[in-house]
Design an enzyme around this catalytic site. Structure first.
Site, PDB file in Angstrom:
ATOM      1  N   HIS A  17       0.583  -1.361   0.148  1.00  0.00           N
ATOM      2  CA  HIS A  17      -0.012  -0.244  -0.161  1.00  0.00           C
ATOM      3  C   HIS A  17       1.037   1.197  -0.009  1.00  0.00           C
ATOM      4  CE1 HIS A  17      -2.945  -2.936   1.154  1.00  0.00           C
ATOM      5  NE2 HIS A  17      -3.804  -2.322   0.536  1.00  0.00           N
ATOM      6  N   HIS A  78      -0.443 -16.134   7.853  1.00  0.00           N
ATOM      7  CA  HIS A  78       0.034 -15.166   6.881  1.00  0.00           C
ATOM      8  C   HIS A  78       1.559 -14.337   7.541  1.00  0.00           C
ATOM      9  CE1 HIS A  78       0.178 -11.772   3.855  1.00  0.00           C
ATOM     10  NE2 HIS A  78      -1.120 -12.144   3.651  1.00  0.00           N
ATOM     11  N   ASP A 327      -7.931 -13.105  -2.278  1.00  0.00           N
ATOM     12  CA  ASP A 327      -8.081 -14.030  -3.348  1.00  0.00           C
ATOM     13  C   ASP A 327      -8.830 -15.424  -2.804  1.00  0.00           C
ATOM     14  OD1 ASP A 327      -7.190 -12.620  -5.460  1.00  0.00           O
ATOM     15  OD2 ASP A 327      -5.179 -13.000  -4.971  1.00  0.00           O
TER      16      ASP A 327
HETATM   17  C1  LIG Z   1      -0.782 -13.859  -6.815  1.00  0.00           C
HETATM   18  C2  LIG Z   1      -0.906 -14.034  -5.202  1.00  0.00           C
HETATM   19  C3  LIG Z   1      -1.905 -13.385  -4.661  1.00  0.00           C
HETATM   20  C4  LIG Z   1      -1.935 -13.548  -3.322  1.00  0.00           C
HETATM   21  N1  LIG Z   1      -3.142 -12.939  -2.596  1.00  0.00           N
HETATM   22  C5  LIG Z   1      -3.438 -13.305  -1.560  1.00  0.00           C
HETATM   23  C6  LIG Z   1      -4.517 -12.871  -0.782  1.00  0.00           C
HETATM   24  O1  LIG Z   1      -5.326 -12.200  -1.504  1.00  0.00           O
HETATM   25  N2  LIG Z   1      -4.599 -13.045   0.661  1.00  0.00           N
HETATM   26  C7  LIG Z   1      -3.710 -13.866   1.345  1.00  0.00           C
HETATM   27  O2  LIG Z   1      -4.005 -14.013   2.506  1.00  0.00           O
HETATM   28  N3  LIG Z   1      -2.504 -14.269   0.925  1.00  0.00           N
HETATM   29  C8  LIG Z   1      -2.376 -13.990  -0.494  1.00  0.00           C
HETATM   30  N4  LIG Z   1      -1.313 -14.414  -1.313  1.00  0.00           N
HETATM   31  C9  LIG Z   1      -0.251 -15.179  -0.513  1.00  0.00           C
HETATM   32  C10 LIG Z   1       0.553 -14.286   0.545  1.00  0.00           C
HETATM   33  O3  LIG Z   1       1.119 -13.337  -0.021  1.00  0.00           O
HETATM   34  C11 LIG Z   1       1.443 -14.983   1.473  1.00  0.00           C
HETATM   35  O4  LIG Z   1       0.776 -16.291   1.850  1.00  0.00           O
HETATM   36  C12 LIG Z   1       1.788 -14.518   2.708  1.00  0.00           C
HETATM   37  O5  LIG Z   1       3.002 -13.647   2.206  1.00  0.00           O
HETATM   38  C13 LIG Z   1       2.522 -15.475   3.607  1.00  0.00           C
HETATM   39  O6  LIG Z   1       3.720 -16.036   2.891  1.00  0.00           O
HETATM   40  P1  LIG Z   1       3.872 -17.662   2.873  1.00  0.00           P
HETATM   41  O7  LIG Z   1       2.477 -18.030   2.453  1.00  0.00           O
HETATM   42  O8  LIG Z   1       4.673 -17.915   1.759  1.00  0.00           O
HETATM   43  O9  LIG Z   1       4.442 -18.057   4.092  1.00  0.00           O
HETATM   44  C14 LIG Z   1      -1.046 -14.172  -2.570  1.00  0.00           C
HETATM   45  C15 LIG Z   1      -0.104 -14.868  -3.334  1.00  0.00           C
HETATM   46  C16 LIG Z   1       0.176 -14.851  -4.511  1.00  0.00           C
HETATM   47  C17 LIG Z   1       1.308 -15.514  -5.303  1.00  0.00           C
END
Ligand SMILES: Cc1cc2nc3c(=O)[nH]c(=O)nc-3n(C[C@H](O)[C@H](O)[C@H](O)COP(=O)(O)O)c2cc1C
Length: 380
Positions: A17, A78, A327
């Site tokens: 953001h 997260h 998402d």
């Molecule tokens: C294209 C994309 C979109 C994402 N959108 C979301 C989202 O809307 N909500 C969410 O909680 N995580 C989302 N993520 C995942 C988080 O960024 C991620 O789970 C978080 O940074 C923690 O990292 P880790 O899951 O690798 O441990 C997205 C990841 C990708 C690749």
């Protein structure tokens, strides 16, 4: 550090953001190229100069207020809690640097690498969604894992359909589908699965498969920077990734060596090729000229709007129902990120191999080789 690559180096900056996200690319060979993102440096009159390229993408839709409940609660699974533990401070809204917004700089950098690779080497990189939850693209399913323990046949772990898909799939075919799964019936089932997760205020994971075609043999370093090790690092640096497999991967472990080996054969050009490709185009960490293919597992996104019993930052138990954009399934949007990261790996490894070859060619040749080091020549 936020830098990927050794000779083709990409450094990204920005949080979800803040005013913008972007990247600095260093090591890009000079060439004639335009791009859509705002280019800040390294380019004049559509020609890259060989100097660092600065890419900037403005964050148009900044909605920090959506995330106010996460001021109190670290979102389960997260990055809120681990970032706070590491830095002692957290971005006031959204995922900050852990957000997938960060990957925009990589995708822009990957697009530059991809264009160069395509024009200079004919290299093609195509990724597609191979599963969402338990809905799988049929040609990627193996019956090997469901057959009896005594049955050693390879079955369809490397099926004709899968090999054909890897050889022919194009980005245009993939992008015809919102799910980015290039199979109409499966794509529809995936859509329904994602809608089911969304309606339940929940989320679901999936896999992305990627193929890289026309990569020259000889790329990859013998020990720590093996080609697949670099790919694994690149892919597991994408947010929400939990698994990586290359070639036959986990399925291959069920197939005996007698069936799993890739025998050699001479092609029309007199070059050694392999009749199968369980190796996924990489042997000893070095590319062998066959298609490189791999699969990445993405978890179900952490931010869900159904209430979850958890604890606040100060340990007070409570229920968190997150508002804001999330998402229900990330895999369709992860496809271009996978392609971009694959391009960065290939570009970097190509520069490294070319640097080695160029350096070697400048050294005086050794004229007498021991007989055991000479490959015997045979008449055709
Ligand atoms: C294209 C994309 C979109 C994402 N959108 C979301 C989202 O809307 N909500 C969410 O909680 N995580 C989302 N993520 C995942 C988080 O960024 C991620 O789970 C978080 O940074 C923690 O990292 P880790 O899951 O690798 O441990 C997205 C990841 C990708 C690749």
């Amino acid at each position: 550090m936020s830098t990927f690559g050794k000779l083709f180096r990409v450094t990204t900056y920005g949080e979800s953001h803040c005013a913008s996200v972007g990247a600095i690319i260093d090591g890009c060979p000079p060439r004639d190229e335009k791009d859509l993102v705002q280019l800040q440096s390294g380019l004049e009159m559509g020609v890259t100069l060989g100097t660092p390229i600065g890419l900037l993408v403005k964050n148009e839709d900044q909605r920090p207020h959506d995330y106010s409940e996460t001021d109190l609660y670290p979102r389960p699974s997260h990055a809120d809690w681990t970032y706070l533990e590491k830095y002692g401070i957290k971005a006031s809204s959204g995922g900050g640097r852990s957000s997938a917004r960060e990957t925009i700089g990589r995708v822009a950098a990957g697009a530059i690498a991809e264009k160069y690779l395509k024009l200079a080497y004919g290299i093609e990189i195509v990724a597609f969604v191979s599963s969402v939850g338990k809905v799988h693209l049929p040609s990627t399913i193996s019956s090997a894992s469901t057959s009896s323990e005594e049955d050693d046949t390879a079955q369809d772990a490397l099926s004709k359909d899968f090999v054909n898909l890897l050889s022919t799939i194009t980005r245009e075919e993939v992008d015809k589908y919102l799910t980015r799964c290039p199979h109409p019936e499966t794509s529809e089932k995936m859509t329904q699965r994602i809608i089911r997760a969304k309606n339940a205020h929940d989320s679901i994971g999936g896999t992305v498969t990627c193929v890289i075609r026309n990569v020259p043999s000889g790329l990859g370093e013998p020990v720590f920077d093996k080609f697949e090790a670099s790919l694994a690092q690149a892919m597991l640096s994408i947010p929400a990734t939990k698994a990586f497999e290359v070639g036959s991967g986990f399925k291959g472990t069920e197939v005996p060596g007698s069936q799993h080996n890739d025998p050699f054969v001479k092609d029309e050009a007199g070059r050694l090729r392999t009749t199968t490709n369980w190796s996924g185009g990489i042997q000893g960490g070095i590319t062998n000229g066959e298609h490189i293919y791999f699969r990445i597992g993405f978890k179900s996104p952490a931010t869900i709007s159904q209430p979850q019993e958890t604890a606040q930052y100060d340990g007070t138990p409570g229920s968190l129902a997150t508002r804001g954009r999330h998402d229900p399934c990330v895999v369709p949007r992860a496809v271009p990120i996978v392609e971009a990261m694959a391009a960065l790996v290939v570009m970097d490894q190509l520069l490294i191999q070319n640097a080695r070859k160029t350096a070697a060619s400048l050294l005086p040749p050794i004229t007498t080789l021991p007989p055991t080091m000479i490959i015997p020549k045979k008449d055709n």
